[in-house]
Design an enzyme around this catalytic site. Structure first.
Site, PDB file in Angstrom:
ATOM      1  N   ASP A  20      -4.259  -8.407   0.686  1.00 51.42           N
ATOM      2  CA  ASP A  20      -3.678  -7.115   1.077  1.00 51.42           C
ATOM      3  C   ASP A  20      -3.121  -7.338   2.479  1.00 51.42           C
ATOM      4  O   ASP A  20      -3.678  -6.898   3.460  1.00 51.42           O
ATOM      5  CB  ASP A  20      -4.792  -6.056   1.043  1.00 51.42           C
ATOM      6  CG  ASP A  20      -4.313  -4.704   1.539  1.00 51.42           C
ATOM      7  OD1 ASP A  20      -3.121  -4.396   1.402  1.00 51.42           O
ATOM      8  OD2 ASP A  20      -5.149  -3.953   2.087  1.00 51.42           O
ATOM      9  N   LYS A  32      -3.966   4.649  -1.652  1.00 54.52           N
ATOM     10  CA  LYS A  32      -4.968   5.345  -0.859  1.00 54.52           C
ATOM     11  C   LYS A  32      -5.385   6.626  -1.575  1.00 54.52           C
ATOM     12  O   LYS A  32      -4.527   7.403  -2.041  1.00 54.52           O
ATOM     13  CB  LYS A  32      -4.398   5.691   0.524  1.00 54.52           C
ATOM     14  CG  LYS A  32      -4.122   4.467   1.383  1.00 54.52           C
ATOM     15  CD  LYS A  32      -5.404   3.733   1.765  1.00 54.52           C
ATOM     16  CE  LYS A  32      -5.126   2.614   2.762  1.00 54.52           C
ATOM     17  NZ  LYS A  32      -6.353   1.872   3.107  1.00 54.52           N
ATOM     18  N   LYS A  64      -1.528  -0.998  -4.090  1.00 55.01           N
ATOM     19  CA  LYS A  64      -2.811  -0.453  -3.605  1.00 55.01           C
ATOM     20  C   LYS A  64      -2.561   0.999  -3.213  1.00 55.01           C
ATOM     21  O   LYS A  64      -1.616   1.292  -2.474  1.00 55.01           O
ATOM     22  CB  LYS A  64      -3.290  -1.276  -2.406  1.00 55.01           C
ATOM     23  CG  LYS A  64      -4.465  -0.645  -1.678  1.00 55.01           C
ATOM     24  CD  LYS A  64      -5.101  -1.630  -0.722  1.00 55.01           C
ATOM     25  CE  LYS A  64      -5.816  -0.907   0.415  1.00 55.01           C
ATOM     26  NZ  LYS A  64      -6.556  -1.834   1.280  1.00 55.01           N
ATOM     27  N   CYS A 103      -5.946  -6.260   5.916  1.00 54.27           N
ATOM     28  CA  CYS A 103      -5.340  -6.179   7.252  1.00 54.27           C
ATOM     29  C   CYS A 103      -5.400  -4.749   7.780  1.00 54.27           C
ATOM     30  O   CYS A 103      -5.747  -3.824   7.059  1.00 54.27           O
ATOM     31  CB  CYS A 103      -3.889  -6.649   7.203  1.00 54.27           C
ATOM     32  SG  CYS A 103      -2.800  -5.605   6.213  1.00 54.27           S
ATOM     33  N   THR A 126       0.807  -1.222   0.000  1.00 56.99           N
ATOM     34  CA  THR A 126       0.000   0.000   0.000  1.00 56.99           C
ATOM     35  C   THR A 126       0.838   1.269   0.000  1.00 56.99           C
ATOM     36  O   THR A 126       1.800   1.399   0.754  1.00 56.99           O
ATOM     37  CB  THR A 126      -0.924   0.001   1.245  1.00 56.99           C
ATOM     38  OG1 THR A 126      -1.697  -1.198   1.233  1.00 56.99           O
ATOM     39  CG2 THR A 126      -1.850   1.208   1.241  1.00 56.99           C
ATOM     40  N   ASP A 135       0.010  -6.663   3.983  1.00 58.73           N
ATOM     41  CA  ASP A 135       1.321  -5.998   4.016  1.00 58.73           C
ATOM     42  C   ASP A 135       1.546  -5.214   5.309  1.00 58.73           C
ATOM     43  O   ASP A 135       2.521  -4.469   5.413  1.00 58.73           O
ATOM     44  CB  ASP A 135       1.438  -5.041   2.819  1.00 58.73           C
ATOM     45  CG  ASP A 135       0.367  -3.952   2.857  1.00 58.73           C
ATOM     46  OD1 ASP A 135      -0.634  -4.103   3.601  1.00 58.73           O
ATOM     47  OD2 ASP A 135       0.521  -2.925   2.167  1.00 58.73           O
ATOM     48  N   ASP A 182      -8.167   2.640  -2.737  1.00 55.43           N
ATOM     49  CA  ASP A 182      -8.979   2.567  -1.523  1.00 55.43           C
ATOM     50  C   ASP A 182      -9.293   3.984  -1.058  1.00 55.43           C
ATOM     51  O   ASP A 182      -8.390   4.731  -0.673  1.00 55.43           O
ATOM     52  CB  ASP A 182      -8.202   1.810  -0.432  1.00 55.43           C
ATOM     53  CG  ASP A 182      -9.049   1.572   0.816  1.00 55.43           C
ATOM     54  OD1 ASP A 182     -10.216   2.038   0.849  1.00 55.43           O
ATOM     55  OD2 ASP A 182      -8.551   0.916   1.747  1.00 55.43           O
ATOM     56  N   ASP A 219     -15.452  -2.516   2.211  1.00 62.21           N
ATOM     57  CA  ASP A 219     -14.493  -2.806   3.285  1.00 62.21           C
ATOM     58  C   ASP A 219     -15.104  -2.403   4.624  1.00 62.21           C
ATOM     59  O   ASP A 219     -15.631  -3.240   5.355  1.00 62.21           O
ATOM     60  CB  ASP A 219     -13.155  -2.091   3.020  1.00 62.21           C
ATOM     61  CG  ASP A 219     -12.129  -2.387   4.099  1.00 62.21           C
ATOM     62  OD1 ASP A 219     -12.437  -3.157   5.026  1.00 62.21           O
ATOM     63  OD2 ASP A 219     -11.001  -1.843   4.038  1.00 62.21           O
ATOM     64  N   GLU A 250     -11.927   0.286  -3.243  1.00 69.25           N
ATOM     65  CA  GLU A 250     -12.475  -0.066  -1.929  1.00 69.25           C
ATOM     66  C   GLU A 250     -13.228   1.116  -1.330  1.00 69.25           C
ATOM     67  O   GLU A 250     -12.767   2.261  -1.408  1.00 69.25           O
ATOM     68  CB  GLU A 250     -11.338  -0.404  -0.951  1.00 69.25           C
ATOM     69  CG  GLU A 250     -10.788  -1.790  -1.060  1.00 69.25           C
ATOM     70  CD  GLU A 250      -9.677  -1.995  -0.042  1.00 69.25           C
ATOM     71  OE1 GLU A 250      -9.916  -1.789   1.160  1.00 69.25           O
ATOM     72  OE2 GLU A 250      -8.565  -2.346  -0.464  1.00 69.25           O
ATOM     73  N   LYS A 299     -11.486  -8.695   6.750  1.00 66.51           N
ATOM     74  CA  LYS A 299     -10.323  -8.528   7.623  1.00 66.51           C
ATOM     75  C   LYS A 299     -10.580  -9.293   8.914  1.00 66.51           C
ATOM     76  O   LYS A 299     -11.677  -9.181   9.492  1.00 66.51           O
ATOM     77  CB  LYS A 299     -10.084  -7.045   7.944  1.00 66.51           C
ATOM     78  CG  LYS A 299      -9.567  -6.260   6.742  1.00 66.51           C
ATOM     79  CD  LYS A 299      -9.383  -4.797   7.067  1.00 66.51           C
ATOM     80  CE  LYS A 299      -8.934  -4.036   5.831  1.00 66.51           C
ATOM     81  NZ  LYS A 299      -9.117  -2.580   5.974  1.00 66.51           N
TER      82      LYS A 299
HETATM   83 MG   LIG Z   1      -9.761  -0.579   2.805  1.00 71.36          MG
END
Ligand SMILES: [Mg+2]
Length: 415
Positions: free
Chosen positions: A369, A213, A211, A344, A186, A371, A241, A292, A267, A316
């Protein structure tokens, strides 16, 4: 107490002939496994107890791990993994390990609320059958809404014990055989140039999926994705996300702007509670939508399916209150033809390994995901999953296959 690794393998019925073929994680400079209290012959103890070992002690620790740098997302910033470590010690000497990784902006819990809940749960469970996971989950149910992460830590420790008693790595205990697990990594919120530089570094380290943000203004988010796509080229996969950061009109605008950068999915574009809004965005978006923060427990999965609100689920372990519920959600999703990701918080390799075991045992979980630990300044876990680029390799030792470095454990504050 300490036993040698050879003795440990014997107790699992593995003998010494296969010793050379089993990867054995090293404990500090010692070549011994440290089980704390307990008899030297685990198998005999299990046989004598007819598999009815009791919970003798539950240790609760503040499990703090600093991050390399603050991790920024649309709804908050994390500066450290303020986790809780659970050790369930049985009268046979087996120990189950679990980790809670509470994240206030998402789950509404803190380390302190988790510790308080853990004290109550400890009182409930002491002296009980250590393998009766279903009964323990039923008792812990009231805490699943308020402190899902600490329930996850207990659930994880019980699965660790079940795998150890069976003498199987957890993914094999769960009936899994996958070895194709690959995680993204991420890039958190920052200026477009800085984010592009980080993404490029991750690709150079072998990660094939990034990924990113987002979730601020659609213009700024587009600038971020443009810079990243230019920096890493056409081949690496990009998923985004928004962490609830957009309104419904902003989400629709942003996702239409971002279509040309070939994104895999987005997400949680809008507020967790706005299931109608999520459905509207999904209907208007050229990019698939993953729920999510709208998805914690199995009941949420049913609600999202009924609403037709998303294309994918992000499960998660911390939101779902453990591995059992994570597996239930993956099964509910499969029945609705919805594929899942295992995600996570910022947990250590202990909880991440637990999540990876679940993924290896479920073909409906197609994205990872996992990490969280890559931003930690220290890695206190011995054994556990290994990461090479994005490729995840699971341990073949029984249970989770993780220990906490004894030197690190000694320094933790015990409750
Ligand atoms: Mg998320």
């Amino acid at each position: 107490m300490k036993i040698s690794r050879q003795e440990f393998l014997k107790t699992l019925g593995l003998g010494t002939a296969v010793l050379g073929t089993i990867p054995i994680p090293l404990l500090s400079s010692s070549s011994e496994w440290n089980f704390g209290a307990g008899p030297s012959n685990q198998t005999e103890a299990i046989k004598k107890s007819s598999g009815r070992m009791k919970i003798k002690e539950i240790e609760i620790y503040y499990f703090d791990i600093p991050l390399n740098q603050p991790f920024r997302i649309a709804i908050g910033t994390v500066t450290a993994a303020s986790d809780v470590l659970i050790r369930i010690i049985t009268d046979s000497g087996l120990i189950g390990l679990g980790e809670a990784s509470p994240f206030l902006p998402i789950t509404g819990e803190t380390q302190e609320t988790n510790v308080t809940a853990a004290r109550h749960i400890r009182e409930m469970l002491l002296g009980r059958d250590a393998l009766a996971l279903e009964s323990h989950l039923k008792e812990m149910k009231p805490f699943m809404q308020t402190n899902p992460s600490i329930v996850a830590a207990f659930d994880m420790a019980f699965y660790d014990l079940l795998g150890k008693v069976a003498g199987l790595p957890l993914y094999r205990f769960l009936g899994g055989d996958r070895s194709d697990l690959e995680t993204d990594i991420t890039v958190d919120l920052d200026e477009p140039k800085i984010m592009a530089k980080r993404a490029k570094e991750f690709v150079n380290r072998g990660f094939r999926t990034i990924k990113v943000k987002v979730g601020q203004s659609p213009q700024l988010d587009e600038a971020r994705i443009r810079a990243i796509r230019e920096a890493i080229g056409e081949n690496p996969t990009i998923r985004i996300d928004a962490n609830q950061g957009w309104t419904v009109p902003q989400a629709i605008e942003a996702l239409r702007r971002l279509e040309k950068y070939r994104l895999e999915f987005c997400e949680q574009p809008v507020a967790a509670s706005d299931i109608d809004g999520l459905r509207v965005v999904r209907e208007e978006s050229p990019i698939p939508i993953m729920a999510d923060e709208s998805l914690f427990l199995p009941v949420d999965a049913i609600r999202l399916i009924k609403a037709g609100a998303c294309d994918y689920f992000n499960i998660k372990v911390m939101k779902a209150a453990g591995l059992a519920n994570s597996i239930r959600i993956a099964h509910i999703a499969e029945a609705a033809n919805i594929r899942c990701m295992l995600g996570c918080m910022v947990e250590s390799r202990l909880a991440l390994t637990a999540a990876a075991h679940v993924m290896a045992a479920n073909h409906n979980i197609i994205f990872a995901d996992l990490d969280g630990f890559t931003s930690h300044t220290v890695d206190p876990i011995i054994g556990g999953m290994k990461l090479d680029g994005g490729k995840i390799t699971l341990p073949e030792t029984p249970g989770l296959g993780c220990e906490v470095d004894p030197a690190f454990l000694k320094k933790l504050r015990r409750v």
